[in-house]
Write a protein that holds these residues in place. Structure first.
Motif, PDB file in Angstrom:
ATOM      1  N   GLY A   1      30.525   6.094 -14.537  1.00  0.00           N
ATOM      2  CA  GLY A   1      31.205   5.869 -15.808  1.00  0.00           C
ATOM      3  C   GLY A   1      30.250   5.997 -16.971  1.00  0.00           C
ATOM      4  O   GLY A   1      30.572   6.585 -18.007  1.00  0.00           O
ATOM      5  N   LEU A   2      29.039   5.456 -16.796  1.00  0.00           N
ATOM      6  CA  LEU A   2      28.024   5.548 -17.849  1.00  0.00           C
ATOM      7  C   LEU A   2      27.645   7.003 -18.102  1.00  0.00           C
ATOM      8  O   LEU A   2      27.455   7.412 -19.256  1.00  0.00           O
ATOM      9  N   VAL A   3      27.572   7.783 -17.024  1.00  0.00           N
ATOM     10  CA  VAL A   3      27.246   9.209 -17.160  1.00  0.00           C
ATOM     11  C   VAL A   3      28.269   9.904 -18.051  1.00  0.00           C
ATOM     12  O   VAL A   3      27.916  10.660 -18.966  1.00  0.00           O
ATOM     13  N   ASN A   4      29.537   9.642 -17.801  1.00  0.00           N
ATOM     14  CA  ASN A   4      30.577  10.317 -18.566  1.00  0.00           C
ATOM     15  C   ASN A   4      30.760   9.756 -19.963  1.00  0.00           C
ATOM     16  O   ASN A   4      31.315  10.417 -20.836  1.00  0.00           O
ATOM     17  N   VAL A   5      30.297   8.530 -20.186  1.00  0.00           N
ATOM     18  CA  VAL A   5      30.377   7.952 -21.530  1.00  0.00           C
ATOM     19  C   VAL A   5      29.364   8.621 -22.458  1.00  0.00           C
ATOM     20  O   VAL A   5      29.661   8.900 -23.621  1.00  0.00           O
ATOM     21  N   VAL A   6      28.163   8.890 -21.942  1.00  0.00           N
ATOM     22  CA  VAL A   6      27.078   9.361 -22.796  1.00  0.00           C
ATOM     23  C   VAL A   6      26.932  10.879 -22.852  1.00  0.00           C
ATOM     24  O   VAL A   6      26.259  11.403 -23.736  1.00  0.00           O
ATOM     25  N   ARG A   7      27.557  11.615 -21.922  1.00  0.00           N
ATOM     26  CA  ARG A   7      27.342  13.059 -21.908  1.00  0.00           C
ATOM     27  C   ARG A   7      28.579  13.826 -22.377  1.00  0.00           C
ATOM     28  O   ARG A   7      29.606  13.236 -22.691  1.00  0.00           O
ATOM     29  N   LYS A   8      28.454  15.146 -22.399  1.00  0.00           N
ATOM     30  CA  LYS A   8      29.518  16.026 -22.863  1.00  0.00           C
ATOM     31  C   LYS A   8      30.788  15.855 -22.033  1.00  0.00           C
ATOM     32  O   LYS A   8      30.729  15.712 -20.818  1.00  0.00           O
ATOM     33  N   LYS A   9      31.923  15.915 -22.721  1.00  0.00           N
ATOM     34  CA  LYS A   9      33.208  15.741 -22.052  1.00  0.00           C
ATOM     35  C   LYS A   9      33.805  17.090 -21.637  1.00  0.00           C
ATOM     36  O   LYS A   9      33.653  18.095 -22.318  1.00  0.00           O
ATOM     37  N   GLY A  10      34.469  17.101 -20.467  1.00  0.00           N
ATOM     38  CA  GLY A  10      35.281  18.239 -20.076  1.00  0.00           C
ATOM     39  C   GLY A  10      34.638  19.314 -19.233  1.00  0.00           C
ATOM     40  O   GLY A  10      35.339  20.187 -18.723  1.00  0.00           O
ATOM     41  N   ASP A  11      33.306  19.306 -19.062  1.00  0.00           N
ATOM     42  CA  ASP A  11      32.694  20.359 -18.258  1.00  0.00           C
ATOM     43  C   ASP A  11      32.742  20.006 -16.775  1.00  0.00           C
ATOM     44  O   ASP A  11      33.298  18.980 -16.376  1.00  0.00           O
TER      45      ASP A  11
ATOM     46  N   MET B   1      40.219   5.711 -18.976  1.00  0.00           N
ATOM     47  CA  MET B   1      39.014   5.813 -18.155  1.00  0.00           C
ATOM     48  C   MET B   1      37.858   5.025 -18.764  1.00  0.00           C
ATOM     49  O   MET B   1      37.077   4.390 -18.056  1.00  0.00           O
ATOM     50  N   THR B   2      37.751   5.066 -20.088  1.00  0.00           N
ATOM     51  CA  THR B   2      36.730   4.253 -20.745  1.00  0.00           C
ATOM     52  C   THR B   2      37.034   2.771 -20.554  1.00  0.00           C
ATOM     53  O   THR B   2      36.128   1.953 -20.375  1.00  0.00           O
ATOM     54  N   GLY B   3      38.313   2.435 -20.562  1.00  0.00           N
ATOM     55  CA  GLY B   3      38.710   1.058 -20.287  1.00  0.00           C
ATOM     56  C   GLY B   3      38.314   0.630 -18.883  1.00  0.00           C
ATOM     57  O   GLY B   3      37.908  -0.516 -18.655  1.00  0.00           O
ATOM     58  N   GLY B   4      38.431   1.558 -17.922  1.00  0.00           N
ATOM     59  CA  GLY B   4      37.996   1.262 -16.567  1.00  0.00           C
ATOM     60  C   GLY B   4      36.497   1.003 -16.507  1.00  0.00           C
ATOM     61  O   GLY B   4      36.034   0.119 -15.769  1.00  0.00           O
ATOM     62  N   PHE B   5      35.745   1.760 -17.294  1.00  0.00           N
ATOM     63  CA  PHE B   5      34.299   1.531 -17.368  1.00  0.00           C
ATOM     64  C   PHE B   5      33.999   0.160 -17.970  1.00  0.00           C
ATOM     65  O   PHE B   5      33.093  -0.546 -17.521  1.00  0.00           O
TER      66      PHE B   5
END
Length: 222
Positions: free
Chosen positions: A23-33, A167-171
């Motif tokens: 979750g932390l990975v997807n919070v801080v990096r580029k979305k959608g790739d 998804m951010t809420g899940g994090f």
């Protein structure tokens, strides 16, 4: 029974830890790739595992707080996945019975949490604010579901913003659980309810900012 509890506890810890990292990975990096999608898939299954095991643990050893985290985790990642899945696989994007079931379950649970919170406050326990806060957020998400499912959203790509928010809420749920479990290692002067609310207070403004960044208003397409 102890063996079952230990097994489920290990499953819960493993799922929560993996979910927190991905979750932390997807919070801080580029979305959608591609990397985002891979990390997101791992996050989904790990959080479903953590949420389901939370419910089992809360039944084996009754615990309102663990039950609340489990309900919110399953609801947030479940709806977050369903919004994206429905957009990709269904041209009409109409909600399925499973979508309505998840939403009505959250409606009942959120109402219950608010009731429990009021009882805690009556008993002079500040943890009542935790239940009430989570309950109000739950009702807010349910309201959004009803708006989206009925086709009344003012956002053209509501499925994308809903996916991002859930998804951010899940994090946030995973981070909250981590802080609460490890609160003994932090200064004892900090009240326990702070750990329950801090991730929500920190990340809610970010969710609002990200939603505004990616949303497309319907009137802009006309």
């Amino acid at each position: 029974m102890d063996t079952v509890f230990t097994f489920v506890l290990v499953l819960h810890i493993a799922g929560g830890a993996i979910g927190l990292l991905t979750g932390l990975v997807n919070v801080v990096r580029k979305k959608g790739d591609k990397k985002h999608r891979i990390a997101g898939r791992v996050f989904l299954y790990s959080m479903l595992s953590a949420g389901s095991s939370s419910l089992v643990l809360s039944l084996l050893h009754p615990n309102y707080f663990l039950f609340m985290v489990g309900v919110f985790t399953l609801y947030l990642v479940g709806t977050g996945y369903r919004y994206l899945y429905s957009k990709i696989h269904n041209t009409n994007e109409k909600p399925k019975p499973i979508d309505w079931f998840i939403t009505f379950t959250m409606l009942v649970a959120a109402t219950l949490f608010i009731g429990i919170g009021i009882l805690y406050l009556v008993k002079s326990s500040l943890f009542g604010f935790v239940f009430i806060t989570f309950g109000l957020f739950g009702l807010l998400f349910v309201r959004h579901d009803f708006t989206n499912y009925r086709g009344n959203s003012k956002i053209e790509n509501y499925w994308l913003t809903a996916h991002l928010q859930r998804m951010t809420g899940g994090f946030i749920a995973a981070l909250t659980a981590f802080l609460v479990v490890n609160s003994n290692y932090f200064p004892e002067q900090i009240p326990g309810f702070v750990y329950w609310l801090l991730p929500t207070l920190v990340f809610t403004p970010l969710i609002i900012s990200w939603s505004r960044k990616f949303e497309v208003k319907k009137n802009k397409l006309k």
